[in-house]
Design a protein around this motif. Structure first.
Motif, mmCIF file in Angstrom:
data_model
loop_
_atom_site.group_PDB
_atom_site.id
_atom_site.type_symbol
_atom_site.label_atom_id
_atom_site.label_comp_id
_atom_site.label_asym_id
_atom_site.label_seq_id
_atom_site.Cartn_x
_atom_site.Cartn_y
_atom_site.Cartn_z
ATOM 1 N N HIS A 19 51.368 79.673 5.315
ATOM 2 C CA HIS A 19 51.821 79.307 3.976
ATOM 3 C C HIS A 19 50.948 78.144 3.509
ATOM 4 C CE1 HIS A 19 55.917 81.200 5.081
ATOM 5 N NE2 HIS A 19 55.182 82.053 4.386
ATOM 6 N N GLU A 58 51.919 74.349 3.289
ATOM 7 C CA GLU A 58 52.535 73.735 4.473
ATOM 8 C C GLU A 58 51.421 73.228 5.390
ATOM 9 O OE1 GLU A 58 55.352 76.627 5.967
ATOM 10 O OE2 GLU A 58 56.121 76.992 3.961
ATOM 11 N N ARG A 75 52.333 78.823 -1.495
ATOM 12 C CA ARG A 75 52.762 79.545 -0.295
ATOM 13 C C ARG A 75 51.901 80.818 -0.115
ATOM 14 N NH1 ARG A 75 57.893 80.020 2.338
ATOM 15 N NH2 ARG A 75 58.379 82.104 3.089
ATOM 16 N N HIS A 93 54.940 75.749 10.465
ATOM 17 C CA HIS A 93 55.409 75.708 9.060
ATOM 18 C C HIS A 93 55.994 74.346 8.701
ATOM 19 C CE1 HIS A 93 55.443 80.130 8.274
ATOM 20 N NE2 HIS A 93 55.391 80.149 9.599
ATOM 21 N N HIS A 94 56.399 74.261 7.418
ATOM 22 C CA HIS A 94 57.244 73.165 6.948
ATOM 23 C C HIS A 94 58.455 73.758 6.267
ATOM 24 C CE1 HIS A 94 54.150 69.806 6.346
ATOM 25 N NE2 HIS A 94 53.478 70.805 6.858
HETATM 26 ZN ZN LIG Z 1 56.305 78.480 5.939
#
Ligand SMILES: [Zn+2]
Length: 429
Positions: free
Chosen positions: A104, A107, A163, A258-259
């Motif tokens: 993404h 992130e 994203r 990820h975040h």
């Molecule tokens: Zn993510």
């Protein structure tokens, strides 16, 4: 009068809950930091695709043969090269680990973390590092979604990333009618103004899946209740590049970074969660069958690979909570039962790869991009991911990971707590 007293009481109760946090700076209420309302978002400190390329090539040059890079594909929109950085061979007996970041684009901190880690692996003569290099094969794909990572500017807001990648839905390329609806994970307009895919829903457990061959399996969104629990189609060049590396390495462990937003551990303990982790993305009773070229293939999650996932997640939890110093609370990410009626997330790379006898681990660092956090916490979050992944490599190098009781994962790592939004510093708490 009565009202006044109760307000004071409420204040005191809230104060007691947060008493352990510094109150001198509104940024630290309730244990931030949080971005301030008038703080224009600047992402100028973040790596961009050309920085990643230049640094990888520089590290490779200086690594004296420890590290090898290779271009594995190009991003869909801007055609940025996507690199794999290899430490160790695919065809030796060492445990094999594949790590990607920034699937993404918005992130970013996983990329920062693995660039630091690769630097250490490429240069350091520390004994632990040498043990890792001798006993583990580890390959990195930093910034998989370079399109989404490319910074653009929004007026009155500041810098932004997306994203999704940058890519149109092209049904005719896959033998479908021109008016066929896009897959559910395609967006016709991101806030960049371009169309794109969520690359992390584009995976399929059948690694050779080709939508042109299996166009009958295309099902646009919302046609049945299980729509979000379906695999993807490998229509993005980024997911295909990752898939190709996965097939080449056949890793024992796959890590995906990820975040997400901000969570607290629980209502009872409102301490900020700085990391959520997870080792399971499809239920054990899910079975995906596909006929390809006359052969029938069946994909499931096995207890054996799930146990190794549990051990890896438990190891990271134990190492990062030890001393409980630098970091905040660690919990699980919401469980597989919470997604799409329990069908799980087979379209994520974690979901699909876990159905190919590979253990998996998800990192969800606090802060969706830097919007929630500003930049003050970034160093700490980068450090947390860096330490977690480093300890994982070491755990495989020493064999310690195999000694961990897998039940620790179910029994001891707290479930995901409630999500919270940015507090208004003007209101006190
Ligand atoms: Zn993510």
């Amino acid at each position: 009068m009565k009202k006044k007293i109760s307000l004071v009481l409420v204040f005191m109760m809230v104060f007691a809950v947060f008493a352990s946090y510094s109150l001198a700076n509104p940024q630290s209420i309730p244990n931030g930091p949080w971005i301030q309302p008038d703080q224009n978002v600047s992402l100028s400190s973040l790596l961009q695709p050309e920085d990643v390329e230049q640094r990888l090539l520089d590290m490779e040059r200086r690594s004296k043969g420890r590290m090898e890079t290779e271009i594995i594909g190009y991003s869909s929109g801007y055609e940025w090269p996507i690199y794999v950085a290899k430490f160790g061979e695919a065809d030796n007996d060492n445990p094999k680990i594949l790590i990607d970041t920034q699937i993404h684009g918005n992130e970013p901190l996983g990329t920062e973390a693995v660039m630091h880690l690769m630097q250490t692996l490429a240069m350091s003569n520390n004994k632990e590092v040498r043990d890792i290099l001798d006993n583990v094969t580890v390959w990195f794909i930093p910034m998989l979604n370079a399109d989404g990572a490319t910074i653009f500017e929004i007026e009155d807001y500041g810098d932004a990333q997306t994203r999704q990648n940058i890519q149109y839905w092209t049904p005719e390329e896959w033998g479908l009618d021109a008016d066929t609806d896009a897959p559910w994970y395609h967006v016709s307009q991101t806030w960049r103004g371009t169309p794109g895919y969520d690359i992390n829903r584009d995976a399929h457990p059948h690694l050779d899946f080709d939508l042109a061959v299996h166009s009958d399996q295309h099902s646009p969104c919302n046609e049945d209740e299980n729509w979000g629990g379906q695999p993807g189609f490998y229509v993005t060049p980024e997911a295909r590049a990752l898939r190709d590396v996965f097939k080449e390495l056949e890793p024992d462990l796959y890590i995906n970074h990820h975040h997400r937003g901000s969570n607290i551990e629980s209502e009872e303990n409102p301490e900020l969660t700085t990391l959520q982790i997870l080792g399971q993305f499809v239920p054990l009773d899910r079975e995906d069958t596909i006929v390809d070229n006359g052969e029938t293939y069946t994909y499931t999650l096995t207890e054996e690979s799930l146990d190794l996932s549990r051990q890896v997640n438990a190891l990271v939890y134990q190492k990062l909570q030890k001393g409980n110093s630098l970091f905040g609370q660690i919990t699980k990410y919401p469980r597989v039962e919470d997604f799409y009626g329990g069908y799980g997330l087979p379209g994520t790379t974690l979901g699909s790869f876990s159905m190919n006898d590979t253990a998996v681990m998800l990192y969800e660092t606090r802060g969706q991009s830097t919007r929630d956090t500003g930049q003050k916490a970034n160093g700490r979050y980068i450090r947390q991911s860096l330490d977690g992944i480093y300890e994982t490599l070491l755990g495989f190098a020493t064999g310690e990971v195999y000694d961990i009781d897998p039940s620790f994962y179910e029994d001891e790592i707290p479930e995901a707590g409630p999500r919270i939004t940015v507090p208004d510093p003007g209101q006190g708490f």
